[in-house]
Design a protein around this motif. Structure first.
Motif, mmCIF file in Angstrom:
data_model
loop_
_atom_site.group_PDB
_atom_site.id
_atom_site.type_symbol
_atom_site.label_atom_id
_atom_site.label_comp_id
_atom_site.label_asym_id
_atom_site.label_seq_id
_atom_site.Cartn_x
_atom_site.Cartn_y
_atom_site.Cartn_z
ATOM 1 N N PHE A 28 -14.713 4.056 4.861
ATOM 2 C CA PHE A 28 -15.016 3.481 3.378
ATOM 3 C C PHE A 28 -14.518 4.283 2.589
ATOM 4 C CE2 PHE A 28 -17.047 2.492 -0.420
ATOM 5 C CZ PHE A 28 -16.373 1.251 -0.659
ATOM 6 N N TRP A 29 -13.588 4.052 1.510
ATOM 7 C CA TRP A 29 -13.040 5.034 0.398
ATOM 8 C C TRP A 29 -13.370 4.448 -0.880
ATOM 9 C CZ3 TRP A 29 -8.193 6.887 3.149
ATOM 10 C CH2 TRP A 29 -8.445 7.513 4.460
ATOM 11 N N LEU A 30 -13.091 3.146 -1.317
ATOM 12 C CA LEU A 30 -12.501 2.822 -2.532
ATOM 13 C C LEU A 30 -13.590 1.729 -2.981
ATOM 14 C CD1 LEU A 30 -8.758 2.865 -2.335
ATOM 15 C CD2 LEU A 30 -10.162 4.522 -3.251
ATOM 16 N N ALA A 31 -14.229 1.271 -3.934
ATOM 17 C CA ALA A 31 -13.608 0.357 -5.175
ATOM 18 C C ALA A 31 -14.676 -0.179 -5.658
ATOM 19 C CB ALA A 31 -12.446 -0.670 -4.511
ATOM 20 N N VAL A 32 -14.469 -1.044 -6.614
ATOM 21 C CA VAL A 32 -15.617 -1.696 -7.616
ATOM 22 C C VAL A 32 -14.955 -2.957 -7.657
ATOM 23 C CG1 VAL A 32 -16.689 -1.862 -9.851
ATOM 24 C CG2 VAL A 32 -15.967 0.431 -9.043
ATOM 25 N N PRO A 33 -15.696 -4.161 -7.385
ATOM 26 C CA PRO A 33 -15.243 -5.451 -7.336
ATOM 27 C C PRO A 33 -15.608 -6.112 -8.819
ATOM 28 C CG PRO A 33 -17.439 -5.543 -6.346
ATOM 29 C CD PRO A 33 -16.937 -3.937 -6.675
ATOM 30 N N ALA A 34 -14.785 -7.069 -9.009
ATOM 31 C CA ALA A 34 -14.848 -7.949 -10.095
ATOM 32 C C ALA A 34 -16.225 -8.923 -9.894
ATOM 33 C CB ALA A 34 -13.835 -8.615 -10.600
ATOM 34 N N ALA A 35 -16.404 -9.641 -10.983
ATOM 35 C CA ALA A 35 -17.655 -10.662 -10.812
ATOM 36 C C ALA A 35 -17.014 -11.934 -10.442
ATOM 37 C CB ALA A 35 -18.019 -10.883 -12.324
ATOM 38 N N SER A 36 -17.783 -12.692 -9.662
ATOM 39 C CA SER A 36 -17.283 -13.954 -9.200
ATOM 40 C C SER A 36 -18.027 -15.088 -9.326
ATOM 41 C CB SER A 36 -16.734 -14.018 -7.902
ATOM 42 O OG SER A 36 -16.520 -15.274 -7.363
ATOM 43 N N GLU A 39 -13.105 13.269 -5.973
ATOM 44 C CA GLU A 39 -13.631 13.427 -4.893
ATOM 45 C C GLU A 39 -12.763 13.116 -3.476
ATOM 46 O OE1 GLU A 39 -16.595 15.557 -4.157
ATOM 47 O OE2 GLU A 39 -16.449 15.841 -6.285
ATOM 48 N N LEU A 40 -12.293 12.049 -3.442
ATOM 49 C CA LEU A 40 -11.584 11.482 -2.551
ATOM 50 C C LEU A 40 -10.000 12.378 -2.667
ATOM 51 C CD1 LEU A 40 -10.152 9.556 -0.489
ATOM 52 C CD2 LEU A 40 -9.554 8.198 -2.268
ATOM 53 N N GLN A 41 -9.550 12.822 -3.761
ATOM 54 C CA GLN A 41 -8.381 13.475 -3.864
ATOM 55 C C GLN A 41 -8.688 14.905 -3.377
ATOM 56 O OE1 GLN A 41 -7.549 13.229 -7.944
ATOM 57 N NE2 GLN A 41 -7.058 10.995 -7.835
ATOM 58 N N ARG A 42 -9.776 15.505 -3.342
ATOM 59 C CA ARG A 42 -10.057 16.844 -2.859
ATOM 60 C C ARG A 42 -10.319 16.713 -1.629
ATOM 61 N NH1 ARG A 42 -13.993 18.680 -0.640
ATOM 62 N NH2 ARG A 42 -15.287 16.776 -1.298
ATOM 63 N N ALA A 43 -11.099 15.768 -0.903
ATOM 64 C CA ALA A 43 -11.071 15.590 0.527
ATOM 65 C C ALA A 43 -9.841 15.494 1.080
ATOM 66 C CB ALA A 43 -11.986 14.541 0.830
ATOM 67 N N VAL A 44 -8.802 14.597 0.631
ATOM 68 C CA VAL A 44 -7.701 14.546 1.357
ATOM 69 C C VAL A 44 -6.906 15.767 1.356
ATOM 70 C CG1 VAL A 44 -5.398 13.332 0.781
ATOM 71 C CG2 VAL A 44 -7.468 11.751 0.894
ATOM 72 N N ARG A 45 -6.620 16.628 0.191
ATOM 73 C CA ARG A 45 -6.309 17.605 0.016
ATOM 74 C C ARG A 45 -6.842 18.926 1.311
ATOM 75 N NH1 ARG A 45 -6.795 17.402 -5.438
ATOM 76 N NH2 ARG A 45 -8.498 18.851 -5.630
ATOM 77 N N GLU A 46 -8.055 18.784 1.401
ATOM 78 C CA GLU A 46 -8.780 19.587 2.461
ATOM 79 C C GLU A 46 -8.442 19.191 3.862
ATOM 80 O OE1 GLU A 46 -11.425 22.783 3.643
ATOM 81 O OE2 GLU A 46 -10.492 22.170 1.585
ATOM 82 N N HIS A 47 -8.422 17.639 4.029
ATOM 83 C CA HIS A 47 -8.345 17.508 5.565
ATOM 84 C C HIS A 47 -7.309 16.648 5.854
ATOM 85 C CE1 HIS A 47 -12.550 18.600 5.945
ATOM 86 N NE2 HIS A 47 -12.627 17.858 4.942
ATOM 87 N N GLY A 48 -6.385 15.917 5.051
ATOM 88 C CA GLY A 48 -5.551 14.932 5.310
ATOM 89 C C GLY A 48 -4.029 15.638 5.080
ATOM 90 N N GLU A 63 -26.014 7.990 -0.147
ATOM 91 C CA GLU A 63 -24.889 8.057 0.896
ATOM 92 C C GLU A 63 -25.292 8.613 2.226
ATOM 93 O OE1 GLU A 63 -20.837 9.130 -1.520
ATOM 94 O OE2 GLU A 63 -22.039 10.799 -1.185
ATOM 95 N N LEU A 64 -24.809 7.732 3.257
ATOM 96 C CA LEU A 64 -25.268 8.281 4.544
ATOM 97 C C LEU A 64 -24.229 9.389 5.192
ATOM 98 C CD1 LEU A 64 -26.227 4.639 5.946
ATOM 99 C CD2 LEU A 64 -27.781 6.725 5.445
ATOM 100 N N GLU A 65 -22.905 9.263 4.588
ATOM 101 C CA GLU A 65 -21.870 10.359 5.083
ATOM 102 C C GLU A 65 -21.271 10.864 3.973
ATOM 103 O OE1 GLU A 65 -20.379 8.480 9.241
ATOM 104 O OE2 GLU A 65 -19.633 7.402 7.403
ATOM 105 N N SER A 66 -20.192 11.436 3.974
ATOM 106 C CA SER A 66 -19.346 12.070 2.967
ATOM 107 C C SER A 66 -17.994 11.780 3.463
ATOM 108 C CB SER A 66 -19.777 13.567 2.816
ATOM 109 O OG SER A 66 -19.121 14.253 3.827
ATOM 110 N N LEU A 67 -17.205 11.896 2.236
ATOM 111 C CA LEU A 67 -15.596 11.791 2.255
ATOM 112 C C LEU A 67 -15.222 12.810 3.289
ATOM 113 C CD1 LEU A 67 -14.673 10.703 -1.235
ATOM 114 C CD2 LEU A 67 -14.465 9.382 0.780
#
Length: 299
Positions: free
Chosen positions: A13-21, A83-92, A171-175
């Motif tokens: 899981f990496w992203l996002a914020v849902p809209a209301a419904s 944080e996602l961008q940093r993790a991608v640079r580091e590992h991806g 958080e149970l894990e980290s990016l």
């Protein structure tokens, strides 16, 4: 039949914020109640993409979340994108100067280029990613093409509700942890992983099975979800066995340990992880039960 991307979807899981419904609330996914020494935790199996009609989630979930001091998620969906961008640079990212995708067979490279374009992914950026990460992006892009949106994930909906109620989000894990796992395959198998994922998209298998997965999760179809988990465990492909062995079962042990610690510390908590972490052999509920935790599957 191969199903590696089903487990992929429910294991990262990496992203996002849902809209209301204002959709009618019904049962979704899978829900467990676990208890130990008078402490209670509701454990919900999520899908990392969604549709607007999935929300709000059903009243029992809202009530359990409202009584919880803490919401535990794999990753906090509201953390900054940097944080996602940093993790991608580091590992991806491929190593500078590596041959990268230039060494692919012409037919496979042509397929890769077409899938990148089909998914609306920037080719210049995509071809700098390591093959397993690129396979992940292609898979998520195909889900988006089918109308399923990462910004409508159930984790994000739960995180918004928890914060509105003043509950802590844990958080149970980290990016870093999640992305580092994608780098575990040996070099030849990384390219085989990408080949297999591209094959499921090009053949239409991804489209058919994605719909089946979303339908099963969206209606809390216990039989269908259990069958998907069983098929994933039988997948002997490079991608399927890696997802089951590393992205699911290895992480399940760590997730179960963290959830047990939380259950012991706090009287009322709520946890939400990808639904396939809760199903099949070596699942989080099974591991908790082995530790003496009382486990009840509600649906």
């Amino acid at each position: 039949m191969r199903h590696p991307f089903l487990a992929f979807l429910c294991s990262l899981f990496w992203l996002a914020v849902p809209a209301a419904s204002t959709a009618f609330a019904t049962e979704r996914g899978a829900l467990f109640k676990v208890s130990l020494d008078g402490h209670e935790m509701h454990l919900f199996g999520t899908l990392h993409v969604g549709l607007p009609e999935f929300y709000p989630l059903e009243p029992r979930l809202a009530e359990a979340l409202g009584q919880a001091s803490t919401l535990a998620l794999e990753i906090d969906p509201l953390q900054p994108q940097r944080e996602l961008q940093r993790a991608v640079r580091e590992h991806g990212m491929l190593e500078p100067g590596s041959a990268g995708y230039e060494g692919m067979a012409a037919q496979q490279r042509s397929l890769l280029d077409s899938l990148i374009a089909q998914g609306g992914i920037d080719a210049g950026r995509a071809l700098r990613f390591k093959p397993v990460l690129l396979a992940t992006l292609l898979t998520m892009a195909e889900y988006t093409r089918q109308g399923f949106k990462s910004e409508l994930s159930s984790e994000a909906w739960l995180a918004r509700q928890a914060r509105a109620q003043g509950a802590r989000v844990l958080e149970l894990e980290s990016l870093d942890r999640q992305l580092s796992l994608l780098d575990r395959l040996a070099e030849p198998d990384r390219w085989r992983f990408l080949d297999e994922m591209m094959g499921t998209i090009a053949s239409g298998a991804q489209r058919r099975e994605a719909r089946a997965m979303v339908q099963a999760w969206g209606s809390a179809d216990r039989e269908a979800l259990d069958a998907i988990a069983a098929r994933c465990e039988l997948d002997a492909s490079v991608s399927g066995s890696f997802v089951t062995r590393v992205l699911l079962k290895e992480r399940n042990a760590d997730l179960a340990g963290s959830l047990l610690d939380l259950l012991r510390r706090e009287p009322r908590t709520f946890a939400a992880v990808g639904v396939l972490h809760l199903l099949g052999s070596g699942s989080v509920p099974a591991l908790l039960q082995e530790k003496g935790v009382q486990v009840e599957r509600i649906y």
